[in-house]
Design an enzyme around this catalytic site. Structure first.
Site, mmCIF file in Angstrom:
data_model
loop_
_atom_site.group_PDB
_atom_site.id
_atom_site.type_symbol
_atom_site.label_atom_id
_atom_site.label_comp_id
_atom_site.label_asym_id
_atom_site.label_seq_id
_atom_site.Cartn_x
_atom_site.Cartn_y
_atom_site.Cartn_z
ATOM 1 C CG ASN A 17 -2.188 -0.833 0.915
ATOM 2 O OD1 ASN A 17 -3.034 -0.449 0.110
ATOM 3 N ND2 ASN A 17 -2.282 -1.993 1.543
ATOM 4 N NE ARG A 68 0.102 -0.142 23.955
ATOM 5 C CZ ARG A 68 -0.016 -0.879 22.856
ATOM 6 N NH1 ARG A 68 -0.106 -0.321 21.684
ATOM 7 N NH2 ARG A 68 -0.055 -2.180 22.933
ATOM 8 C CG MET A 93 1.014 -5.225 11.392
ATOM 9 S SD MET A 93 -0.673 -5.303 10.760
ATOM 10 C CE MET A 93 -1.199 -6.833 11.491
ATOM 11 N NE ARG A 94 3.380 -2.189 18.958
ATOM 12 C CZ ARG A 94 3.457 -3.143 19.895
ATOM 13 N NH1 ARG A 94 3.435 -4.411 19.546
ATOM 14 N NH2 ARG A 94 3.536 -2.835 21.165
ATOM 15 C CG HIS A 112 -9.677 -3.337 8.188
ATOM 16 N ND1 HIS A 112 -8.780 -4.080 8.924
ATOM 17 C CD2 HIS A 112 -10.817 -4.086 8.130
ATOM 18 C CE1 HIS A 112 -9.349 -5.209 9.294
ATOM 19 N NE2 HIS A 112 -10.585 -5.243 8.823
ATOM 20 C CB ALA A 176 -9.935 -3.272 -4.188
ATOM 21 C CD GLU A 177 -5.936 -3.712 1.302
ATOM 22 O OE1 GLU A 177 -5.142 -3.054 1.985
ATOM 23 O OE2 GLU A 177 -6.091 -4.939 1.423
HETATM 24 C C1 GRF Z 1 -3.214 -4.615 3.922
HETATM 25 O O1 GRF Z 1 -4.123 -5.617 3.566
HETATM 26 C C2 GRF Z 1 -3.881 -3.576 4.787
HETATM 27 O O2 GRF Z 1 -5.219 -3.372 4.486
HETATM 28 C C3 GRF Z 1 -3.762 -4.185 6.166
HETATM 29 O O3 GRF Z 1 -2.505 -4.800 6.169
HETATM 30 C C4 GRF Z 1 -2.118 -5.136 4.843
HETATM 31 C C5 GRF Z 1 -0.806 -4.473 4.597
HETATM 32 O O4 GRF Z 1 -0.230 -4.848 3.367
HETATM 33 N N1 GRF Z 1 -3.946 -3.172 7.166
HETATM 34 P P1 GRF Z 1 0.979 -4.002 2.787
HETATM 35 O O5 GRF Z 1 2.061 -3.968 3.855
HETATM 36 O O6 GRF Z 1 0.478 -2.632 2.445
HETATM 37 O O7 GRF Z 1 1.436 -4.766 1.578
#
Ligand code: GRF
Length: 224
Positions: A17, A68, A93-94, A112, A176-177
Site C-alpha cells: 500500500n 507505549r 500493526m500496532r 483495512h 482494490a486497496e
Molecule cells: C493490507 O491488507 C492492509 O489493508 C492491512 O494490512 C495489509 C498491509 O499490506 N492493514 P501491505 O504492507 O500494504 O502490503
C-alpha cells in the site's frame, strides 16, 4: 512554492500500500508528498521501497521503548522532524494510544481489508469466507483509538467468488486497496472531504467556485 500536504507513513512490513501511495504521489497534480516512512519493525520490505523512491525512512522499534507512550513520543519526534502534516497507516500493526490518536485527529488514515464496520481485526479474509459473505472490500478511515474504528473516507466493494480461497480473495482485495488508498489520500490532502461531527462528507464545488457539503465523499471511479 509547493502546496502539497506533507505526509508521513507508518508501516510494519511488505509495504504494497505504501508503494501505491509512492506511485500516486509521482503525479505532478497529486496533492500529497511523502516526507517520511517509519517502520516499527526493522529491515522490512516497505523500508526498501521507500529508499528506492528516495523517501527518508527511519525505524522506531517498539521493543526498544519501556512504554507505549515512550514509543509514540519517538514516533511523534520523527514525524515532527520531517514536518509531516498528515499520517497514513499502511499495514502498521500496532495499536496507538488515545493520546497519540488525539494529536493526529482527522489527519491520520488507516486502510483495512474489509467493508468496515464489518470484520474488524486480523484474519479478515478467513472470517469473511467462513461467514458466507458474497461481497467484501476495503475501507480507508480516519483513525480512532479503537482498532479499525473511525469515520469512513472511502470504500471499494469486491465480489467473492464461490471457489475463493483466503489467498485468492486477499489478492483481489489488495488490488482494490492499491487503488483506494491513493484516492482517499487525495480526497483528504486536497480538502475535498471534511468532517460533519464524526462523519466524513464531501465538498462539492459549485459553478461559482464556492463549496458546499455533499452527503458522501466522492466515490472511487470504476468497478472491481
Ligand atoms: C493490507 O491488507 C492492509 O489493508 C492491512 O494490512 C495489509 C498491509 O499490506 N492493514 P501491505 O504492507 O500494504 O502490503
Amino acid at each position: 512554492m509547493s502546496t502539497k500536504r506533507r505526509v508521513g507513513v507508518l508501516i510494519s512490513g511488505r509495504g504494497s500500500n505504501l508503494q501505491a501511495l509512492i506511485d500516486a504521489a509521482k503525479a505532478p497534480d497529486y496533492p500529497a508528498k511523502l516526507v517520511l516512512v517509519v517502520s516499527n519493525v526493522p529491515d522490512v520490505q516497505g523500508l526498501t521501497r521507500a529508499e528506492v523512491a528516495g523517501i527518508p525512512t527511519c525505524t522506531v522499534n517498539h521493543r526498544d521503548f519501556p512504554s507505549r507512550e515512550a514509543f509514540e513520543a519517538a514516533l511523534d519526534e520523527a514525524l515532527g522532524g520531517a514536518g509531516a502534516e498528515l499520517l497514513c497507516n499502511a499495514g502498521f500493526m500496532r495499536l496507538l494510544t488515545e493520546s497519540f490518536v488525539s494529536r493526529w485527529l482527522n489527519r491520520h488514515l488507516n486502510i483495512h481489508p474489509s467493508l468496515l464496520p464489518a470484520f474488524k481485526g486480523l484474519d479478515t479474509h478467513a472470517r469473511v469466507l467462513n461467514a458466507g459473505a458474497t461481497i467484501t472490500g476495503c475501507t480507508v478511515h480516519f483513525v480512532r483509538a479503537a482498532m479499525d474504528d473511525g469515520p469512513i473516507v472511502a470504500q471499494a466493494a469486491v465480489p467473492i467468488h464461490a471457489d475463493d480461497t483466503e489467498e485468492s480473495l486477499a489478492a483481489r482485495v489488495l488490488a482494490a486497496e492499491h487503488r483506494l488508498y491513493p484516492h482517499a489520500l487525495r480526497l483528504v490532502a486536497s480538502g475535498q472531504v471534511t468532517m460533519d461531527g464524526e462523519r466524513v462528507v464531501g465538498m462539492l464545488e459549485g459553478a461559482d467556485g464556492t463549496y458546499e457539503v455533499a452527503l458522501f465523499s466522492p466515490p472511487l471511479p470504476g468497478n472491481f
